[in-house]
Design a protein around this motif. Structure first.
Motif, PDB file in Angstrom:
ATOM      1  N   GLY A 108      -3.613  -3.579  -4.934  1.00 24.08           N
ATOM      2  CA  GLY A 108      -3.811  -2.184  -4.602  1.00 24.08           C
ATOM      3  C   GLY A 108      -4.681  -2.009  -3.377  1.00 24.08           C
ATOM      4  O   GLY A 108      -5.154  -2.970  -2.765  1.00 24.08           O
ATOM      5  N   VAL A 109      -4.908  -0.739  -3.019  1.00 26.16           N
ATOM      6  CA  VAL A 109      -5.676  -0.419  -1.815  1.00 26.16           C
ATOM      7  C   VAL A 109      -6.750   0.629  -2.091  1.00 26.16           C
ATOM      8  O   VAL A 109      -7.374   1.133  -1.158  1.00 26.16           O
ATOM      9  CB  VAL A 109      -4.734   0.090  -0.696  1.00 26.16           C
ATOM     10  N   ALA A 110      -6.982   0.940  -3.369  1.00 26.25           N
ATOM     11  CA  ALA A 110      -7.956   1.975  -3.719  1.00 26.25           C
ATOM     12  C   ALA A 110      -9.327   1.413  -4.082  1.00 26.25           C
ATOM     13  O   ALA A 110     -10.319   2.145  -4.080  1.00 26.25           O
ATOM     14  CB  ALA A 110      -7.435   2.810  -4.892  1.00 26.25           C
ATOM     15  N   ASN A 111      -9.400   0.131  -4.385  1.00 23.30           N
ATOM     16  CA  ASN A 111     -10.652  -0.433  -4.876  1.00 23.30           C
ATOM     17  C   ASN A 111     -11.727  -0.521  -3.797  1.00 23.30           C
ATOM     18  O   ASN A 111     -12.914  -0.353  -4.074  1.00 23.30           O
ATOM     19  CB  ASN A 111     -10.398  -1.827  -5.458  1.00 23.30           C
ATOM     20  N   ARG A 189       0.824  -3.789   3.248  1.00 21.83           N
ATOM     21  CA  ARG A 189       2.112  -4.483   3.105  1.00 21.83           C
ATOM     22  C   ARG A 189       2.187  -5.143   1.737  1.00 21.83           C
ATOM     23  O   ARG A 189       3.239  -5.099   1.075  1.00 21.83           O
ATOM     24  CB  ARG A 189       2.266  -5.515   4.224  1.00 21.83           C
ATOM     25  N   LYS A 190       1.083  -5.749   1.299  1.00 17.79           N
ATOM     26  CA  LYS A 190       1.085  -6.375  -0.035  1.00 17.79           C
ATOM     27  C   LYS A 190       1.315  -5.325  -1.119  1.00 17.79           C
ATOM     28  O   LYS A 190       1.966  -5.598  -2.142  1.00 17.79           O
ATOM     29  CB  LYS A 190      -0.244  -7.100  -0.269  1.00 17.79           C
ATOM     30  N   LEU A 191       0.804  -4.111  -0.921  1.00 23.49           N
ATOM     31  CA  LEU A 191       1.056  -3.021  -1.866  1.00 23.49           C
ATOM     32  C   LEU A 191       2.556  -2.799  -2.025  1.00 23.49           C
ATOM     33  O   LEU A 191       3.065  -2.638  -3.141  1.00 23.49           O
ATOM     34  CB  LEU A 191       0.383  -1.738  -1.387  1.00 23.49           C
ATOM     35  N   GLU A 219      10.740   4.372   0.126  1.00 16.88           N
ATOM     36  CA  GLU A 219       9.783   5.441  -0.168  1.00 16.88           C
ATOM     37  C   GLU A 219       8.363   5.039   0.237  1.00 16.88           C
ATOM     38  O   GLU A 219       7.604   5.848   0.795  1.00 16.88           O
ATOM     39  CB  GLU A 219       9.823   5.781  -1.655  1.00 16.88           C
ATOM     40  N   GLY A 220       8.013   3.794  -0.042  1.00 17.85           N
ATOM     41  CA  GLY A 220       6.684   3.325   0.328  1.00 17.85           C
ATOM     42  C   GLY A 220       6.477   3.315   1.827  1.00 17.85           C
ATOM     43  O   GLY A 220       5.431   3.755   2.327  1.00 17.85           O
ATOM     44  N   ALA A 234       7.183  -6.309   7.670  1.00 15.65           N
ATOM     45  CA  ALA A 234       7.660  -7.314   6.719  1.00 15.65           C
ATOM     46  C   ALA A 234       7.835  -8.660   7.412  1.00 15.65           C
ATOM     47  O   ALA A 234       7.596  -9.714   6.809  1.00 15.65           O
ATOM     48  CB  ALA A 234       8.975  -6.856   6.098  1.00 15.65           C
ATOM     49  N   GLU A 235       8.214  -8.619   8.693  1.00 19.11           N
ATOM     50  CA  GLU A 235       8.400  -9.858   9.442  1.00 19.11           C
ATOM     51  C   GLU A 235       7.067 -10.582   9.630  1.00 19.11           C
ATOM     52  O   GLU A 235       6.982 -11.810   9.494  1.00 19.11           O
ATOM     53  CB  GLU A 235       9.041  -9.561  10.798  1.00 19.11           C
TER      54      GLU A 235
END
Length: 300
Positions: A108-111, A189-191, A219-220, A234-235
């Motif tokens: 995640g990206v919120a922590n 990107r990991k998300l 959507e992301g 992604a590349e």
């Protein structure tokens, strides 16, 4: 220069593998665990299961921050599930030095923002570390010989001597790790990778799963673009991964991701911080996310 002392707060799959390898190369490390897992680690060591076999790693373990021998050079690697972050931070604030370095090695990206509210010296890790934790006292490293990729940077951006030092220690412990000033672009990107991977927990492999995964990814990407959030391509992610993460062929009993592991163990999941983050961004920035909402709804 004295070695950094590491406190790995959360000794599950990711934290257990990281902590075991740090300890094995002689870096002072303490695991924070709980329940039967803590009891087993204290009694018999943490069992690290790799392609090279199983070994018990006699790494010190604590029930919480109050049991840690804190020093000014201690670095916390926060590896609990995202929904456990607030409780972990309450514990750390009560017992860790106010100037402690906290490195967020979570999905995640919120922590990171939650940690920054409590600790000024906040860092982030983009975790690419396939691992399992399904039984007390045991963690399974799913890749060999390199356990994972753990790039690190300061939050919200930038790099410094601390990031360089942590990355160097992780490399010493056998991981791929570099310091990156744009670490959150990599974590976003990991998300997306996690959100797409969660589709496999909902649906078996096949055309329906492929279509849903493609929709979640689209959507992301759209939600991140609407929010103006930088994200590596992604590349770029593919190049970074390369052939580093070589999966073991002997693990046939369980191949699910970390979300599937939580569901299998009957535990609460961090789905709100995975595909749920895409739903939130969509709602904040006017992007429809019906596919992501389906995954979130059906896996809650």
């Amino acid at each position: 220069m004295a070695p950094v002392r590491y406190v790995v707060y959360g000794a599950g799959a990711v934290g257990g593998v990281i902590g075991a390898h740090l300890h094995l190369v002689g870096l002072p490390t303490t695991l924070v665990a709980r329940g039967a897992h803590l009891d087993r680690v204290r009694a018999d060591g943490l069992v690290l299961d790799t392609d090279d076999g199983r070994r018990a790693v006699a790494v010190p373990a604590a029930a919480g921050a109050a049991d840690v021998a804190w020093t000014d050079d201690t670095v916390v690697l926060l590896t609990v599930k995202s929904h456990q972050t607030d409780a972990a931070l309450d514990d750390l604030v009560a017992h860790a030095p106010p100037g402690a370095v906290v490195v967020v090695a979570q999905n995640g990206v919120a922590n990171e923002a939650a940690v920054l509210r409590r600790f000024a010296r906040t860092y982030a890790v983009c975790v690419m570390l396939p691992a399992l934790h399904l039984e007390p006292g045991v963690v399974v490293q799913k890749c060999w010989p390199t356990p994972g990729i753990l790039d690190v940077g300061r939050f919200p951006s930038g790099s410094d001597d601390v990031a360089d030092r942590v990355a160097a220690d992780l490399r010493t412990a056998g991981f791929e790790s570099v310091a990156r000033p744009d670490i959150m672009a990599w974590k976003h990107r990991k998300l997306l990778v996690n959100a797409v991977g969660d589709v496999s927990t909902l649906l078996p492999t096949g055309p329906e799963a492929d279509q849903l995964a493609a929709a979640v990814l689209a959507e992301g990407e759209a939600a991140l673009a609407a929010a103006g959030i930088p994200v590596v391509t992604a590349e770029q992610d593919d190049v970074r991964r390369g052939d580093v993460l070589r999966p073991r062929v002997d693990i046939a009993d369980f191949r699910g991701n970390s979300l599937a592991q939580s569901i299998t163990r009957g535990l609460p999941t961090e789905i709100d911080y995975r595909v749920g983050e895409i739903v939130l961004l969509g709602r904040l920035h006017g992007v429809a996310t019906p596919a992501s909402e389906r995954v979130l709804r059906e896996l809650k």
